[in-house]
Scaffold this motif. Structure first.
Motif, PDB file in Angstrom:
ATOM      1  N   LYS A 239       0.879   7.725  -6.355  1.00 29.30           N
ATOM      2  CA  LYS A 239       0.002   8.719  -5.751  1.00 29.30           C
ATOM      3  C   LYS A 239      -1.396   8.667  -6.363  1.00 29.30           C
ATOM      4  CE  LYS A 239       1.572  12.671  -4.267  1.00 29.30           C
ATOM      5  NZ  LYS A 239       2.028  14.063  -4.091  1.00 29.30           N
TER       6      LYS A 239
ATOM      7  N   TRP B 179      -8.344   1.879   3.026  1.00 31.10           N
ATOM      8  CA  TRP B 179      -7.431   2.632   3.887  1.00 31.10           C
ATOM      9  C   TRP B 179      -7.747   2.397   5.357  1.00 31.10           C
ATOM     10  CZ3 TRP B 179      -3.107   3.544   1.963  1.00 31.10           C
ATOM     11  CH2 TRP B 179      -2.961   3.939   0.637  1.00 31.10           C
TER      12      TRP B 179
ATOM     13  N   TYR C 234      -6.099  -0.777   6.070  1.00 36.30           N
ATOM     14  CA  TYR C 234      -4.659  -0.489   6.127  1.00 36.30           C
ATOM     15  C   TYR C 234      -4.285   0.051   7.507  1.00 36.30           C
ATOM     16  CZ  TYR C 234      -0.432   2.327   5.360  1.00 36.30           C
ATOM     17  OH  TYR C 234       0.800   2.910   5.462  1.00 36.30           O
TER      18      TYR C 234
ATOM     19  N   ILE D 283      -2.951  12.448   1.176  1.00 37.16           N
ATOM     20  CA  ILE D 283      -2.193  11.780   0.116  1.00 37.16           C
ATOM     21  C   ILE D 283      -1.574  12.808  -0.819  1.00 37.16           C
ATOM     22  CG2 ILE D 283      -2.408  10.322  -1.935  1.00 37.16           C
ATOM     23  CD1 ILE D 283      -4.503   8.681  -0.343  1.00 37.16           C
TER      24      ILE D 283
ATOM     25  N   ASP E   4      -8.310  11.761   3.730  1.00 36.06           N
ATOM     26  CA  ASP E   4      -7.326  10.876   3.110  1.00 36.06           C
ATOM     27  C   ASP E   4      -6.793  11.448   1.807  1.00 36.06           C
ATOM     28  OD1 ASP E   4      -7.458   9.043   5.149  1.00 36.06           O
ATOM     29  OD2 ASP E   4      -8.815   7.684   4.109  1.00 36.06           O
TER      30      ASP E   4
ATOM     31  N   ASP F 220       1.704  12.177   0.569  1.00 37.28           N
ATOM     32  CA  ASP F 220       1.815  10.906  -0.156  1.00 37.28           C
ATOM     33  C   ASP F 220       1.512   9.706   0.741  1.00 37.28           C
ATOM     34  OD1 ASP F 220       2.149   9.599  -2.604  1.00 37.28           O
ATOM     35  OD2 ASP F 220       4.192   9.048  -2.106  1.00 37.28           O
ATOM     36  N   ASN F 221       0.747   9.920   1.803  1.00 37.07           N
ATOM     37  CA  ASN F 221       0.347   8.843   2.693  1.00 37.07           C
ATOM     38  C   ASN F 221      -0.899   9.288   3.459  1.00 37.07           C
ATOM     39  OD1 ASN F 221       0.460   6.351   3.814  1.00 37.07           O
ATOM     40  ND2 ASN F 221       2.381   6.668   4.898  1.00 37.07           N
TER      41      ASN F 221
ATOM     42  N   LYS G  51      -3.291   5.702  -4.963  1.00 35.10           N
ATOM     43  CA  LYS G  51      -3.701   5.977  -3.580  1.00 35.10           C
ATOM     44  C   LYS G  51      -4.928   6.886  -3.544  1.00 35.10           C
ATOM     45  CE  LYS G  51       0.848   5.459  -1.485  1.00 35.10           C
ATOM     46  NZ  LYS G  51       1.933   6.137  -0.767  1.00 35.10           N
TER      47      LYS G  51
ATOM     48  N   MET H  17       0.837  -1.203   0.000  1.00 34.30           N
ATOM     49  CA  MET H  17       0.000   0.000   0.000  1.00 34.30           C
ATOM     50  C   MET H  17       0.875   1.257   0.000  1.00 34.30           C
ATOM     51  SD  MET H  17      -3.089  -0.979  -0.224  1.00 34.30           S
ATOM     52  CE  MET H  17      -4.069   0.429   0.202  1.00 34.30           C
ATOM     53  N   ASP H  18       1.970   1.229   0.730  1.00 34.69           N
ATOM     54  CA  ASP H  18       2.883   2.375   0.756  1.00 34.69           C
ATOM     55  C   ASP H  18       3.572   2.564  -0.595  1.00 34.69           C
ATOM     56  OD1 ASP H  18       2.305   3.064   3.358  1.00 34.69           O
ATOM     57  OD2 ASP H  18       3.977   1.918   4.205  1.00 34.69           O
TER      58      ASP H  18
ATOM     59  N   LEU I   6       2.283   2.082  -3.586  1.00 37.13           N
ATOM     60  CA  LEU I   6       1.409   2.476  -4.686  1.00 37.13           C
ATOM     61  C   LEU I   6       1.735   3.889  -5.163  1.00 37.13           C
ATOM     62  CD1 LEU I   6      -2.062   1.222  -3.401  1.00 37.13           C
ATOM     63  CD2 LEU I   6      -0.705   0.226  -5.224  1.00 37.13           C
TER      64      LEU I   6
END
Length: 77
Positions: free
Chosen positions: A13, A28, A31, A67, A63, A71-72, A16, A8-9, A11
């Motif tokens: 942008k 998510w 996750y 992101i 989220d 980026d998370n 995500k 998942m990390d 992926l």
């Protein structure tokens, strides 16, 4: 569990962001739950289960913003 977290990390942008749209955002939440279980974070596990059951309607928007900026997704871990 670590393979799911790293997948998942890893992926892009765009991927995500697509997974953060409403009704797909459950991925998510899962996750977050798996990440908290992996780190033995009791508070994180409880919050993730509450989010899984109740589901905050605006969480997908948070989220997407996180992101785009970081980026998370945002989480307490």
């Amino acid at each position: 569990m670590k393979s799911f977290i790293s997948a998942m990390d890893g992926l892009s942008k765009l991927a995500k962001i697509v997974l953060a749209i409403p009704f797909l955002d459950i991925i998510w939440v899962i996750y977050r739950l798996i990440k908290s279980i992996d780190q033995n974070n009791t508070l994180g596990i409880i919050l993730a289960v509450i989010l899984l059951i109740i589901g905050i309607p605006f969480l997908w928007l948070i989220d997407i913003i996180c992101i785009i900026i970081n980026d998370n997704v945002w989480w307490i871990d």
